[in-house]
Design a protein around this motif. Sequence first.
Motif, PDB file in Angstrom:
ATOM      1  N   ASN A 107      34.331 144.361  37.389  1.00 10.09           N
ATOM      2  CA  ASN A 107      34.455 143.424  36.273  1.00 10.09           C
ATOM      3  C   ASN A 107      34.576 142.035  36.880  1.00 10.09           C
ATOM      4  O   ASN A 107      35.173 141.882  37.945  1.00 10.09           O
ATOM      5  N   GLN A 134      40.215 142.537  34.520  1.00  7.92           N
ATOM      6  CA  GLN A 134      40.860 143.836  34.391  1.00  7.92           C
ATOM      7  C   GLN A 134      39.965 144.891  35.013  1.00  7.92           C
ATOM      8  O   GLN A 134      38.763 144.947  34.752  1.00  7.92           O
ATOM      9  N   LEU A 135      40.530 145.726  35.871  1.00  9.07           N
ATOM     10  CA  LEU A 135      39.729 146.825  36.432  1.00  9.07           C
ATOM     11  C   LEU A 135      40.632 147.999  36.752  1.00  9.07           C
ATOM     12  O   LEU A 135      41.217 148.070  37.823  1.00  9.07           O
ATOM     13  N   ASP A 136      40.745 148.892  35.828  1.00  8.79           N
ATOM     14  CA  ASP A 136      41.574 150.057  36.050  1.00  8.79           C
ATOM     15  C   ASP A 136      40.874 151.303  35.543  1.00  8.79           C
ATOM     16  O   ASP A 136      40.683 151.460  34.347  1.00  8.79           O
TER      17      ASP A 136
HETATM   18  C1  LIG Z   1      36.361 145.581  32.215  1.00  6.66           C
HETATM   19  O1  LIG Z   1      36.717 144.531  31.344  1.00  6.66           O
HETATM   20  C2  LIG Z   1      36.643 144.866  29.971  1.00  6.66           C
HETATM   21  C3  LIG Z   1      37.040 143.642  29.180  1.00  6.66           C
HETATM   22  O2  LIG Z   1      36.450 142.511  29.670  1.00  6.66           O
HETATM   23  C4  LIG Z   1      37.569 146.018  29.650  1.00  6.66           C
HETATM   24  O3  LIG Z   1      37.405 146.393  28.307  1.00  6.66           O
HETATM   25  C5  LIG Z   1      37.230 147.194  30.552  1.00  6.66           C
HETATM   26  O4  LIG Z   1      38.161 148.220  30.343  1.00  6.66           O
HETATM   27  C6  LIG Z   1      37.272 146.767  32.006  1.00  6.66           C
HETATM   28  N1  LIG Z   1      36.871 147.905  32.837  1.00  6.66           N
HETATM   29  C7  LIG Z   1      37.732 148.599  33.556  1.00  6.66           C
HETATM   30  C8  LIG Z   1      37.161 149.753  34.319  1.00  6.66           C
HETATM   31  O5  LIG Z   1      38.920 148.327  33.611  1.00  6.66           O
END
Ligand SMILES: *[C@@H]1O[C@H](CO)[C@@H](O)[C@H](O)[C@H]1NC(C)=O
Length: 382
Positions: free
Chosen positions: A136, A327-329
């Motif tokens: 992200n 955010q990357l989880d």
């Molecule tokens: C990546 O960012 C989006 C919001 O911008 C979020 O909804 C999504 O869960 C994120 N992906 C991960 C794997 O965290």
Amino acid sequence: MGLLLPLVLCALAACCGAVSLPQQYPNPSPLLSRGCNNSDVLAVAGFALQDINNDRKDGYVLSLNRVNNVREHRQDGLGSLFYLTLDVLETDCHVLSRKAWKDCRVRSLHQSVYGQCKAMFYINKPGRVLYLPAFNCTLRPVSRRKIHRMCPDCPSPTDLSDPRVLEAATESLAKFNNEGTSKQYSLVKITRASSQWVFGPAYFVEYLVKESPCTKSQDSSCSYQSSESVPVGLCKGSLVQAREKLVSVTCDFFKSQAPAPGGENSAVNQEHASLPKVEDSQKKDTTHTDSPTKAVPRGSVQYLPDLDDEKPEDSQEKGPREAFPVQLDLTTNPQGETLDVSFLFLGPTEEKLVVLPFPKEEQHSAECPGPAQEAIPLVLPP
Ligand SMILES: *[C@@H]1O[C@H](CO)[C@@H](O)[C@H](O)[C@H]1NC(C)=O
Ligand SMILES: *[C@@H]1O[C@H](CO)[C@@H](O)[C@H](O)[C@H]1NC(C)=O
């Protein structure tokens, strides 16, 4: 070696008598620190960013400014999963050009778009596997106020919906169509615009074009609407309203459309030369995306406005870290979860990675962030 730690803990527990270890005594983190200027880390970051760019359909190719943070999670005989935080800069290549980021130029300072990406990247050298499970990114344009202070006459970003922006695009494309062969192109969408005062208002635009079914001889009598709207190139045009109208245009056609000159691919190939199976593993990946256990969300790029445009009370509440929230989880479980990557390997074996929550920013590896290509604070996330 593996027995040593439990022994030490037992000894500690014994010596401290009645004080028992708390139930949730945290395991030592399995995440290893790596240097952000380490050549292996830079190679991994380069591969990851290439995959991020390849995954995108929209926007401009991102280039690596520096590795901000890195953690490596060795996966018990199955290679490593890297947690990367990368500071990036936009280049002037469109992602649809499929150019390698190293072959693209970052924008000049007053046009900079910069930000941060988080990525998980899996590498298994013996299996010749490189795989990007998730990423992200968050980007912002460089501060208009600070640029204006340094360069009052520089072009400034302009709203894409400004009618004069559309005029600059149509006029410059008309010039291109006029001067070219009989093949005609039409506008798909405007991707960037800026304006400046040069003896009069000047507009600079970038836009995607598609092939138009009309030929030059049909001219304006051709109203046939093609349903195909695959962009085939990116044009850069300008319109200056001085005493007379000055129009300029250049177009860059994407590789799949252009006749491929021999040397064009070499940079990409060289980059992957030590791991020639990369492309194969990625193809395998895409063919399996319909399988639910393997369908992992890859990621997206979020564009936020100039930091100056945020309300002052907002930016005060936000720490510097939240200026570029990414955010990357894949999991929130501190013990981690498994991720099935069997599809990356030949044969029927089941291969699973352990994925942990993305490490917190405060846990910076030593020697991080690494040195930046563009070390100007204006284009580095705080
Ligand atoms: C990546 O960012 C989006 C919001 O911008 C979020 O909804 C999504 O869960 C994120 N992906 C991960 C794997 O965290
Ligand atoms: C980073 O590594 C390169 C090559 O190994 C070296 O020349 C350079 O001095 C290093 N930079 C820093 C800031 O450590």
